[in-house]
Design a protein around this motif. Structure first.
Motif, PDB file in Angstrom:
ATOM      1  N   TRP A 141       0.808  -1.237   0.000  1.00 44.48           N
ATOM      2  CA  TRP A 141       0.000   0.000   0.000  1.00 44.48           C
ATOM      3  C   TRP A 141       0.831   1.271   0.000  1.00 44.48           C
ATOM      4  CZ3 TRP A 141      -4.425  -1.086   4.097  1.00 44.48           C
ATOM      5  CH2 TRP A 141      -5.391  -1.910   3.498  1.00 44.48           C
ATOM      6  N   LYS A 142       2.118   1.136   0.235  1.00 46.92           N
ATOM      7  CA  LYS A 142       2.988   2.324   0.354  1.00 46.92           C
ATOM      8  C   LYS A 142       2.383   3.286   1.386  1.00 46.92           C
ATOM      9  CE  LYS A 142       4.141   1.589  -4.444  1.00 46.92           C
ATOM     10  NZ  LYS A 142       4.908   2.050  -5.572  1.00 46.92           N
ATOM     11  N   MET A 143       2.464   4.604   1.152  1.00 49.44           N
ATOM     12  CA  MET A 143       1.938   5.551   2.153  1.00 49.44           C
ATOM     13  C   MET A 143       0.494   5.915   1.777  1.00 49.44           C
ATOM     14  SD  MET A 143       3.675   9.046   3.660  1.00 49.44           S
ATOM     15  CE  MET A 143       3.072  10.140   2.393  1.00 49.44           C
ATOM     16  N   TYR A 202      11.647  -9.011  -8.115  1.00 54.90           N
ATOM     17  CA  TYR A 202      12.343  -8.268  -9.176  1.00 54.90           C
ATOM     18  C   TYR A 202      11.434  -7.134  -9.634  1.00 54.90           C
ATOM     19  CZ  TYR A 202      13.893  -6.745 -13.716  1.00 54.90           C
ATOM     20  OH  TYR A 202      14.246  -5.934 -14.766  1.00 54.90           O
ATOM     21  N   GLU A 203      11.868  -5.922  -9.352  1.00 55.29           N
ATOM     22  CA  GLU A 203      11.065  -4.752  -9.695  1.00 55.29           C
ATOM     23  C   GLU A 203      11.925  -3.733 -10.438  1.00 55.29           C
ATOM     24  OE1 GLU A 203       7.488  -4.345  -6.908  1.00 55.29           O
ATOM     25  OE2 GLU A 203       9.166  -3.383  -5.927  1.00 55.29           O
ATOM     26  N   PRO A 204      11.867  -3.748 -11.769  1.00 56.09           N
ATOM     27  CA  PRO A 204      12.634  -2.728 -12.488  1.00 56.09           C
ATOM     28  C   PRO A 204      12.123  -1.343 -12.087  1.00 56.09           C
ATOM     29  CG  PRO A 204      11.269  -4.043 -14.008  1.00 56.09           C
ATOM     30  CD  PRO A 204      11.081  -4.619 -12.649  1.00 56.09           C
ATOM     31  N   ALA A 264       9.642   0.560 -14.110  1.00 56.42           N
ATOM     32  CA  ALA A 264       8.288  -0.005 -14.296  1.00 56.42           C
ATOM     33  C   ALA A 264       7.384   0.278 -13.100  1.00 56.42           C
ATOM     34  CB  ALA A 264       8.397  -1.514 -14.528  1.00 56.42           C
ATOM     35  N   ILE A 265       7.961   0.771 -12.014  1.00 54.51           N
ATOM     36  CA  ILE A 265       7.174   0.937 -10.784  1.00 54.51           C
ATOM     37  C   ILE A 265       6.354   2.218 -10.844  1.00 54.51           C
ATOM     38  CG2 ILE A 265       7.279   1.227  -8.283  1.00 54.51           C
ATOM     39  CD1 ILE A 265       9.698  -0.518  -8.237  1.00 54.51           C
ATOM     40  N   GLY A 266       5.042   2.032 -10.797  1.00 51.47           N
ATOM     41  CA  GLY A 266       4.138   3.180 -10.750  1.00 51.47           C
ATOM     42  C   GLY A 266       4.091   4.001 -12.020  1.00 51.47           C
ATOM     43  N   THR A 267       4.625   3.452 -13.108  1.00 52.80           N
ATOM     44  CA  THR A 267       4.704   4.234 -14.347  1.00 52.80           C
ATOM     45  C   THR A 267       3.661   3.812 -15.380  1.00 52.80           C
ATOM     46  OG1 THR A 267       6.260   2.635 -15.272  1.00 52.80           O
ATOM     47  CG2 THR A 267       7.204   4.549 -14.133  1.00 52.80           C
ATOM     48  N   GLY A 287       7.456  -7.323 -10.053  1.00 53.89           N
ATOM     49  CA  GLY A 287       6.704  -6.134  -9.651  1.00 53.89           C
ATOM     50  C   GLY A 287       7.005  -4.974 -10.568  1.00 53.89           C
ATOM     51  N   GLY A 288       5.991  -4.173 -10.840  1.00 56.36           N
ATOM     52  CA  GLY A 288       6.150  -2.989 -11.689  1.00 56.36           C
ATOM     53  C   GLY A 288       4.970  -2.870 -12.617  1.00 56.36           C
ATOM     54  N   SER A 289       3.971  -2.027 -12.198  1.00 57.78           N
ATOM     55  CA  SER A 289       2.779  -1.778 -13.024  1.00 57.78           C
ATOM     56  C   SER A 289       2.005  -3.053 -13.361  1.00 57.78           C
ATOM     57  CB  SER A 289       3.153  -0.998 -14.290  1.00 57.78           C
ATOM     58  OG  SER A 289       3.649   0.281 -13.925  1.00 57.78           O
ATOM     59  N   VAL A 290       1.957  -3.975 -12.385  1.00 56.05           N
ATOM     60  CA  VAL A 290       1.116  -5.169 -12.570  1.00 56.05           C
ATOM     61  C   VAL A 290      -0.349  -4.758 -12.378  1.00 56.05           C
ATOM     62  CG1 VAL A 290       0.451  -7.381 -11.512  1.00 56.05           C
ATOM     63  CG2 VAL A 290       2.863  -6.850 -11.894  1.00 56.05           C
ATOM     64  N   LEU A 333       4.461  -8.574  -6.902  1.00 52.13           N
ATOM     65  CA  LEU A 333       4.407  -7.542  -5.856  1.00 52.13           C
ATOM     66  C   LEU A 333       3.730  -6.350  -6.520  1.00 52.13           C
ATOM     67  CD1 LEU A 333       5.100  -6.252  -3.156  1.00 52.13           C
ATOM     68  CD2 LEU A 333       7.437  -5.912  -3.951  1.00 52.13           C
ATOM     69  N   VAL A 334       2.610  -5.936  -5.938  1.00 53.52           N
ATOM     70  CA  VAL A 334       1.739  -4.975  -6.621  1.00 53.52           C
ATOM     71  C   VAL A 334       1.540  -3.739  -5.768  1.00 53.52           C
ATOM     72  CG1 VAL A 334      -0.541  -4.685  -7.648  1.00 53.52           C
ATOM     73  CG2 VAL A 334       0.525  -6.936  -7.635  1.00 53.52           C
ATOM     74  N   GLY A 335       1.664  -2.575  -6.377  1.00 53.94           N
ATOM     75  CA  GLY A 335       1.411  -1.326  -5.668  1.00 53.94           C
ATOM     76  C   GLY A 335       0.026  -0.787  -6.005  1.00 53.94           C
TER      77      GLY A 335
HETATM   78  C1  PEP Z   1       5.563  -1.539  -5.892  1.00 48.42           C
HETATM   79  O1  PEP Z   1       5.346  -0.584  -5.181  1.00 48.42           O
HETATM   80  O2  PEP Z   1       6.281  -2.442  -5.473  1.00 48.42           O
HETATM   81  C2  PEP Z   1       5.000  -1.563  -7.239  1.00 48.42           C
HETATM   82  C3  PEP Z   1       5.338  -2.539  -8.012  1.00 48.42           C
HETATM   83  O3  PEP Z   1       4.144  -0.535  -7.571  1.00 48.42           O
HETATM   84  P1  PEP Z   1       3.181  -0.513  -8.869  1.00 48.42           P
HETATM   85  O4  PEP Z   1       2.470  -1.836  -8.928  1.00 48.42           O
HETATM   86  O5  PEP Z   1       2.242   0.623  -8.620  1.00 48.42           O
HETATM   87  O6  PEP Z   1       4.060  -0.310 -10.066  1.00 48.42           O
END
Ligand code: PEP
Length: 256
Positions: free
Chosen positions: A10-12, A167-169, A172-175, A212-215, A233-235
């Motif tokens: 959930w982050k912040m 593995y989270e490039p 790709a995170i939140g983009t 993880g990264g924009s899943v 891993l999903v944000g």
């Molecule tokens: C994350 O925070 O680890 C992540 C992958 O975020 P998002 O799914 O929003 O890219």
């Protein structure tokens, strides 16, 4: 066979009250999810509320987004392994790219955090991943190798066997720009071979590796189509109970 693992970070986001509403709505949507592991990492301030709402017996694993490597002491603002354990946490994210790149967390700090998590019976989920300029400079493999070797340095093989890797490039995170499944698989294979060399033969095949990264519910199954990807891993896509519920359902669905 490695069981699939889906973790929401959930982050912040979400107050404790909002977290309770989320968990109540999610519980109404969830069927049985035996056969896979599902984890949720709310902010520290919502851990107690989520645990109380779920109940200690819930199959949903509670986790934290970070921890400090010391058990207690004069570290204003920090949270320790024993504190997380006492709240019912089962895992902890370590070295998330936002910790590394927004807060300057070093490889050496991730190593002390992994050791602290192991010491307190929390599963470390070590996050690794390259920045865009590193990928473009053909440095992905060396970045992954450095982060893995430094993050796991000094740990006994039994301890490393209990770790999960995400593995989270960074790009790709939140983009909204996810890696391709082929890019993810390539790094997962590399990660497994580094673990085999670093720890012991076969270690890389035992450890779960998440992408993880924009899943999203739209692209998750394309990653899970490869047996090299053990989950995600999903944000952003875990913040809404129905979207997270759909991701759980997709994770439960066998490939092919
Ligand atoms: C994350 O925070 O680890 C992540 C992958 O975020 P998002 O799914 O929003 O890219």
């Amino acid at each position: 066979m490695r069981a699939r693992l889906l973790i929401g970070n959930w982050k912040m986001n979400k107050t404790a009250s909002e977290a309770v509403l989320f968990v109540e709505q999610l519980s109404r949507l969830l069927g049985d999810f035996s056969g896979i592991h599902v984890g949720l990492a709310p902010p520290f301030t919502a851990l107690h509320a989520v645990r109380t709402t779920l109940g200690r017996e819930s199959a949903l694993l509670l986790g934290a987004q970070d921890l400090h490597w010391e058990d207690k002491g004069a570290y204003t603002g920090e949270i320790s392994g024993p504190m997380l354990k006492d709240l019912g946490c089962r895992f902890v994210l370590i070295g998330h790219s936002e910790r590394r790149h927004l807060f300057g967390e070093s490889d050496a700090a991730t190593n002390k955090k992994v050791a602290a998590a192991v010491r307190h019976g929390l599963q470390p989920v070590l996050c690794i991943g390259e920045r865009l300029e590193e990928r473009e400079g053909n440095l992905t493999d060396s970045v992954i190798e450095r982060q893995l070797k430094a993050g796991l340095a000094g740990l006994a093989p039994e301890a490393i066997r209990g770790v999960a890797i995400a593995y989270e490039p960074v790009w790709a995170i939140g983009t909204g720009r996810a890696a391709t499944p082929e890019q993810a698989v390539e790094v997962h294979l590399k990660t497994r071979s580094i673990l085999n060399e670093l720890v012991e033969p076969g270690c890389g095949q035992r450890i779960p590796i998440l992408y993880g990264g924009s899943v999203t519910p739209q692209n998750l199954s394309s990653f899970l189509a490869s047996s090299e990807v053990d989950g995600a891993l999903v944000g952003g896509a875990c913040l809404d109970p129905s979207s997270f519920g759909t991701l759980i359902h997709i994770t439960k669905t066998p490939a092919g």
